[in-house]
Design a protein around this motif. Sequence first.
Motif, PDB file in Angstrom:
ATOM      1  N   TYR A  13      38.720 -47.439 -78.034  1.00  0.00           N
ATOM      2  CA  TYR A  13      38.342 -46.037 -77.941  1.00  0.00           C
ATOM      3  C   TYR A  13      39.331 -45.147 -78.703  1.00  0.00           C
ATOM      4  O   TYR A  13      40.535 -45.407 -78.730  1.00  0.00           O
ATOM      5  CB  TYR A  13      38.284 -45.589 -76.480  1.00  0.00           C
ATOM      6  CG  TYR A  13      37.138 -46.211 -75.717  1.00  0.00           C
ATOM      7  CD1 TYR A  13      35.880 -45.613 -75.688  1.00  0.00           C
ATOM      8  CD2 TYR A  13      37.313 -47.412 -75.041  1.00  0.00           C
ATOM      9  CE1 TYR A  13      34.828 -46.194 -74.995  1.00  0.00           C
ATOM     10  CE2 TYR A  13      36.261 -48.001 -74.352  1.00  0.00           C
ATOM     11  CZ  TYR A  13      35.027 -47.393 -74.330  1.00  0.00           C
ATOM     12  OH  TYR A  13      33.984 -47.982 -73.654  1.00  0.00           O
ATOM     13  N   ALA A  14      38.780 -44.102 -79.299  1.00  0.00           N
ATOM     14  CA  ALA A  14      39.572 -43.061 -79.949  1.00  0.00           C
ATOM     15  C   ALA A  14      39.034 -41.720 -79.473  1.00  0.00           C
ATOM     16  O   ALA A  14      38.053 -41.651 -78.714  1.00  0.00           O
ATOM     17  CB  ALA A  14      39.470 -43.185 -81.465  1.00  0.00           C
ATOM     18  N   LEU A  15      39.658 -40.648 -79.908  1.00  0.00           N
ATOM     19  CA  LEU A  15      39.128 -39.329 -79.572  1.00  0.00           C
ATOM     20  C   LEU A  15      37.780 -39.123 -80.253  1.00  0.00           C
ATOM     21  O   LEU A  15      37.494 -39.725 -81.292  1.00  0.00           O
ATOM     22  CB  LEU A  15      40.118 -38.249 -79.991  1.00  0.00           C
ATOM     23  CG  LEU A  15      41.442 -38.230 -79.213  1.00  0.00           C
ATOM     24  CD1 LEU A  15      42.376 -37.165 -79.782  1.00  0.00           C
ATOM     25  CD2 LEU A  15      41.205 -37.986 -77.727  1.00  0.00           C
ATOM     26  N   ALA A  16      36.973 -38.272 -79.695  1.00  0.00           N
ATOM     27  CA  ALA A  16      35.585 -38.100 -80.138  1.00  0.00           C
ATOM     28  C   ALA A  16      35.464 -37.633 -81.584  1.00  0.00           C
ATOM     29  O   ALA A  16      34.437 -37.848 -82.226  1.00  0.00           O
ATOM     30  CB  ALA A  16      34.866 -37.120 -79.214  1.00  0.00           C
TER      31      ALA A  16
ATOM     32  N   GLN B 186      44.596 -43.658 -66.428  1.00  0.00           N
ATOM     33  CA  GLN B 186      45.875 -43.201 -66.961  1.00  0.00           C
ATOM     34  C   GLN B 186      45.945 -43.419 -68.465  1.00  0.00           C
ATOM     35  O   GLN B 186      46.478 -42.582 -69.209  1.00  0.00           O
ATOM     36  CB  GLN B 186      47.019 -43.932 -66.259  1.00  0.00           C
ATOM     37  CG  GLN B 186      47.143 -43.608 -64.787  1.00  0.00           C
ATOM     38  CD  GLN B 186      48.090 -44.547 -64.045  1.00  0.00           C
ATOM     39  OE1 GLN B 186      48.603 -45.499 -64.618  1.00  0.00           O
ATOM     40  NE2 GLN B 186      48.322 -44.264 -62.777  1.00  0.00           N
ATOM     41  N   GLY B 187      45.396 -44.548 -68.934  1.00  0.00           N
ATOM     42  CA  GLY B 187      45.377 -44.824 -70.359  1.00  0.00           C
ATOM     43  C   GLY B 187      44.546 -43.814 -71.127  1.00  0.00           C
ATOM     44  O   GLY B 187      44.936 -43.349 -72.212  1.00  0.00           O
ATOM     45  N   PHE B 188      43.380 -43.460 -70.582  1.00  0.00           N
ATOM     46  CA  PHE B 188      42.540 -42.465 -71.245  1.00  0.00           C
ATOM     47  C   PHE B 188      43.206 -41.085 -71.241  1.00  0.00           C
ATOM     48  O   PHE B 188      43.029 -40.301 -72.189  1.00  0.00           O
ATOM     49  CB  PHE B 188      41.162 -42.407 -70.591  1.00  0.00           C
ATOM     50  CG  PHE B 188      40.240 -43.497 -71.059  1.00  0.00           C
ATOM     51  CD1 PHE B 188      39.749 -43.509 -72.362  1.00  0.00           C
ATOM     52  CD2 PHE B 188      39.866 -44.532 -70.202  1.00  0.00           C
ATOM     53  CE1 PHE B 188      38.904 -44.523 -72.809  1.00  0.00           C
ATOM     54  CE2 PHE B 188      39.022 -45.548 -70.638  1.00  0.00           C
ATOM     55  CZ  PHE B 188      38.544 -45.545 -71.945  1.00  0.00           C
ATOM     56  N   ARG B 189      43.959 -40.789 -70.217  1.00  0.00           N
ATOM     57  CA  ARG B 189      44.678 -39.505 -70.203  1.00  0.00           C
ATOM     58  C   ARG B 189      45.773 -39.488 -71.276  1.00  0.00           C
ATOM     59  O   ARG B 189      46.043 -38.447 -71.888  1.00  0.00           O
ATOM     60  CB  ARG B 189      45.249 -39.230 -68.810  1.00  0.00           C
ATOM     61  CG  ARG B 189      44.176 -38.949 -67.770  1.00  0.00           C
ATOM     62  CD  ARG B 189      44.689 -38.337 -66.502  1.00  0.00           C
ATOM     63  NE  ARG B 189      43.596 -38.118 -65.560  1.00  0.00           N
ATOM     64  CZ  ARG B 189      42.739 -37.094 -65.610  1.00  0.00           C
ATOM     65  NH1 ARG B 189      42.863 -36.179 -66.565  1.00  0.00           N
ATOM     66  NH2 ARG B 189      41.779 -36.985 -64.720  1.00  0.00           N
ATOM     67  N   LYS B 190      46.395 -40.629 -71.517  1.00  0.00           N
ATOM     68  CA  LYS B 190      47.373 -40.716 -72.608  1.00  0.00           C
ATOM     69  C   LYS B 190      46.689 -40.450 -73.952  1.00  0.00           C
ATOM     70  O   LYS B 190      47.235 -39.746 -74.809  1.00  0.00           O
ATOM     71  CB  LYS B 190      48.015 -42.105 -72.634  1.00  0.00           C
ATOM     72  CG  LYS B 190      49.008 -42.388 -71.527  1.00  0.00           C
ATOM     73  CD  LYS B 190      49.571 -43.797 -71.693  1.00  0.00           C
ATOM     74  CE  LYS B 190      50.540 -44.140 -70.585  1.00  0.00           C
ATOM     75  NZ  LYS B 190      51.082 -45.527 -70.733  1.00  0.00           N
ATOM     76  N   LEU B 191      45.516 -41.038 -74.127  1.00  0.00           N
ATOM     77  CA  LEU B 191      44.769 -40.843 -75.362  1.00  0.00           C
ATOM     78  C   LEU B 191      44.372 -39.378 -75.528  1.00  0.00           C
ATOM     79  O   LEU B 191      44.516 -38.797 -76.612  1.00  0.00           O
ATOM     80  CB  LEU B 191      43.519 -41.741 -75.361  1.00  0.00           C
ATOM     81  CG  LEU B 191      42.581 -41.643 -76.569  1.00  0.00           C
ATOM     82  CD1 LEU B 191      43.314 -41.897 -77.878  1.00  0.00           C
ATOM     83  CD2 LEU B 191      41.422 -42.625 -76.405  1.00  0.00           C
TER      84      LEU B 191
ATOM     85  N   LYS C  31      34.800 -36.557 -74.672  1.00  0.00           N
ATOM     86  CA  LYS C  31      36.122 -36.546 -75.299  1.00  0.00           C
ATOM     87  C   LYS C  31      36.461 -37.826 -76.076  1.00  0.00           C
ATOM     88  O   LYS C  31      37.390 -37.827 -76.885  1.00  0.00           O
ATOM     89  CB  LYS C  31      37.196 -36.316 -74.221  1.00  0.00           C
ATOM     90  CG  LYS C  31      37.070 -35.001 -73.478  1.00  0.00           C
ATOM     91  CD  LYS C  31      37.283 -33.806 -74.392  1.00  0.00           C
ATOM     92  CE  LYS C  31      37.086 -32.485 -73.682  1.00  0.00           C
ATOM     93  NZ  LYS C  31      38.055 -32.256 -72.596  1.00  0.00           N
ATOM     94  N   PHE C  32      35.734 -38.925 -75.816  1.00  0.00           N
ATOM     95  CA  PHE C  32      36.089 -40.211 -76.428  1.00  0.00           C
ATOM     96  C   PHE C  32      34.886 -40.862 -77.085  1.00  0.00           C
ATOM     97  O   PHE C  32      33.740 -40.556 -76.767  1.00  0.00           O
ATOM     98  CB  PHE C  32      36.643 -41.168 -75.361  1.00  0.00           C
ATOM     99  CG  PHE C  32      37.728 -40.580 -74.502  1.00  0.00           C
ATOM    100  CD1 PHE C  32      38.991 -40.369 -75.013  1.00  0.00           C
ATOM    101  CD2 PHE C  32      37.478 -40.224 -73.182  1.00  0.00           C
ATOM    102  CE1 PHE C  32      39.997 -39.824 -74.235  1.00  0.00           C
ATOM    103  CE2 PHE C  32      38.472 -39.679 -72.389  1.00  0.00           C
ATOM    104  CZ  PHE C  32      39.738 -39.477 -72.911  1.00  0.00           C
TER     105      PHE C  32
END
Length: 245
Positions: free
Chosen positions: A112-115, A160-165, A194-195
Amino acid sequence: MMLRRVLLPTLLSVATLALHAETITLGAEDDWYPYSGKVNGQAKGFAPDLISEAFKAAGVDVKFESVPYARCMEETKTGKLLGCFDAARNSQLEPNYLWHNKPMFSARINIYALANSTESGLKPKDLEGKDVAVTNDYEYGDDFDSNTKIKRSVSNQDEQGFRKLLAGRVKYMVAYEKVANAVFEKNKADFAGKFKAVGMTAEPGLFIAFSKTFPNSQQYVNKFNTGLEAIQKNGKYKEVEAKWK
């Protein structure tokens, strides 16, 4: 009188079987919904339902202890737990546990990356030298797990990982697709739109990792093999699968 003579031994036999029903306890990942998560203090999800039905078909009742995945696997390895799920069987885990013959199911692992990313079709090798969020002790396929050039930022939970991203602390996050979707749904206010998935690392089979040191563990591997095959043949597997689609 004759009816009593027939019924009494039958009832006693049923009662005896109930008293001697075999029960085991397995460790269940507590934060991997909809496959396995702790909901209102209980293990819930596709995997617990599937495992219960498979062992039931083999004459075994199952209880679950919901614990963090890393602890679950470690306690299985040391023999405190009979088994832990869901493990993506790979070359690193292979020698440390006992395994049933066929995976319970398979699951896609996305990158996953930002959208607003324009990337697509990424593979583990493309992540070399990049900061990538991962969850503690999760498996993401051999190509990812064995690649020491990937810079891992470890969290205890996928959220937590997605919040870091989202905060820009990492460039990518790797997560199982259905689990990521559940995280997005749970955190709609922060995560909606968002992703995006820009690649995948693997689509591994998922297993119960059985302990090599827990007493009689091999016999439960054998029973699970028997039960899983039975529910795949009698339609119960498809019933459980349909419930969690």
